[in-house]
Design a protein around this motif. Structure first.
Motif, PDB file in Angstrom:
ATOM      1  N   THR A  78       7.141  -4.060  -7.043  1.00  0.00           N
ATOM      2  CA  THR A  78       7.370  -2.830  -7.811  1.00  0.00           C
ATOM      3  C   THR A  78       8.592  -2.940  -8.711  1.00  0.00           C
ATOM      4  O   THR A  78       9.096  -1.926  -9.208  1.00  0.00           O
ATOM      5  N   GLN A 117       0.829  -1.210   0.000  1.00  0.00           N
ATOM      6  CA  GLN A 117       0.000   0.000   0.000  1.00  0.00           C
ATOM      7  C   GLN A 117       0.863   1.258   0.000  1.00  0.00           C
ATOM      8  O   GLN A 117       0.574   2.227  -0.703  1.00  0.00           O
ATOM      9  N   ARG A 173       3.612   1.711  -1.279  1.00  0.00           N
ATOM     10  CA  ARG A 173       4.187   1.932  -2.612  1.00  0.00           C
ATOM     11  C   ARG A 173       3.127   2.368  -3.631  1.00  0.00           C
ATOM     12  O   ARG A 173       3.393   2.440  -4.823  1.00  0.00           O
ATOM     13  N   GLY A 174       1.915   2.595  -3.157  1.00  0.00           N
ATOM     14  CA  GLY A 174       0.860   3.076  -4.038  1.00  0.00           C
ATOM     15  C   GLY A 174       0.073   1.996  -4.742  1.00  0.00           C
ATOM     16  O   GLY A 174      -0.705   2.300  -5.659  1.00  0.00           O
TER      17      GLY A 174
END
Length: 411
Positions: A395, A21, A23-24
């Motif tokens: 990511t 979360q 990390r978007g």
């Protein structure tokens, strides 16, 4: 449903979900029982960053025959499970060679260093830093011989710069009053942290995850199937769910799900037992480890917890709470002031791999599934470090440490 789905709402799964979360990423969690329902609720509450020696070691092999003679001792294999666990025990034996132990120790050191570095920033970011306590750990020994037998482990810690202090009986009594005189030597490790209560901590992570828009579903996952659009998650009840990516952090049940991807990962279950007594059961100043007997006694905000030992009994056999009773009786003998009434017993599953290292990395045949399980006794300890590594993989960043030693395919 798309985005990232984390399978497992224990401390490792929820830590990974929160790191993703941060990390978007859009993240959901699925668990067969809900948050903090397994080992994350009943562990001893320690961040054992100084515990760099793998469980698979020559020292354990020397102790094992004696321990196995006592069905309620530190290590047991129920006869009903002996044949099933034999292949895992063979792999464990192979992991105890000096060369294998040296490799595992280096990997464990890297993981511990990362996890310690990540912990306080993670706690601060999640609002749980007030739960952290730094009382240290006292390891006690019965006699000169047992103390000298521990020298190799302390040398490895000293080589890595870990602080510790060997103590006489009088010095131990000053730190922790009330120890029985049978304990003649001790070692205090100040860099051993703890959490106020592991269940409350894990539930706090779940609450924050939901508050930040995450959803936690209660459902039993039965399989994973990659397709061109991501990963299809099948369940015991309800329609399949599709995710862009999946993090498999289902603890002791993870290998069953990984098997649906064609991978046979030798995960076994160390069944751990404990009794949690009321907070006034003992004036306990720090966690005390009775290594020769395979258990610890910890002070939590919710009580005094006596637990540990290893029962290699799988996921299906009924609990044997005589093991909890035996540890409680020993704790009373070792700390005579302990009040043993009003306790609550518990048994939980620790997911363990033969070389004492977790499985962290991508599935063999799909990069869309990331494994994060098999931490054994160190799930809480390594949760923040594992979360960092999972977020890096999700990511497409270079992992913070070399994860080759943790490859799920190393077996």
């Amino acid at each position: 449903m798309a985005g990232v789905i984390v399978i497992g709402a224990g401390v490792v799964g929820l830590s990974a979900a929160l790191a993703a979360q941060a990390r978007g990423l859009s993240v959901s969690v699925i668990d067969r029982e809900g948050p903090a329902a397994g080992a994350s609720a009943g562990n001893a509450g320690a961040f054992a960053f100084t515990d760099i020696m793998p469980l698979a070691s020559p020292g354990i092999l020397r102790k094992a025959p004696k321990w196995l003679l006592d069905p309620l001792g530190p290590l047991s294999v129920p006869p009903a499970y002996a044949m099933q666990i034999a292949p895992w025990l063979y792999r464990f034996w192979r992991a105890c060679t000096p060369r294998a132990v040296a490799r595992s120790t280096l990997a464990q050191i890297a993981m511990m260093d990362l996890s310690k570095a990540e912990l306080e920033p993670f706690l601060a970011a999640t609002g749980t830093l007030p739960m952290l306590e730094k009382r240290g750990n006292l390891q006690v020994y019965e006699g000169e011989a047992e103390f000298r037998a521990s020298a190799g482990g302390w040398k490895a810690r000293a080589d890595h710069g870990i602080e510790f202090h060997h103590l006489t009986a009088a010095e131990m009594a000053a730190l922790q009053p009330g120890l029985a005189p049978r304990f003649t030597h001790g070692t205090f490790t100040p860099g051993w942290y703890s959490i106020a209560d592991p269940k409350h901590y894990t539930l706090a992570l779940a609450d924050l995850f939901r508050a930040q828009g995450g959803e936690i579903l209660r459902s039993e996952v039965t399989g994973l199937r990659p397709d061109d659009q991501g990963v299809i998650i099948t369940r015991a009840s309800g329609d399949p769910i599709r995710a862009d990516r999946v993090v498999l952090a289902a603890g002791a049940f993870s290998h069953r799900i990984a098997r649906t991807l064609g991978e046979r990962i030798p995960l076994e279950t160390e069944r751990g037992y404990n009794t949690t007594l009321p907070p006034d059961a003992l004036d306990l100043r720090m966690q005390v480890t009775f290594g020769g007997h395979g258990f610890v006694i910890s002070r939590l905000s919710t009580g005094i917890r006596i637990g540990g030992a290893v029962e290699l009994g799988g996921l299906s056999l009924p609990p044997n709470y005589k093991r909890s009773d035996a540890m409680l009786a020993k704790a009373k003998a070792f700390l005579p002031d302990l009040k043993t009434t009003g306790g609550v017993q518990w048994m939980g599953f620790r997911p363990s791999l033969p070389d004492s290292l977790p499985a962290i990395g991508r599935a063999r045949d799909t990069a869309q599934v990331i494994y994060a399980f098999g931490h054994g006794h160190l799930g809480l300890t390594q949760s923040a470090g594992t979360a960092r590594l999972v977020a890096d993989l999700l990511t497409d960043r270079a992992p913070a440490i070399d994860i080759t030693p943790f490859s799920p395919q190393r077996f």
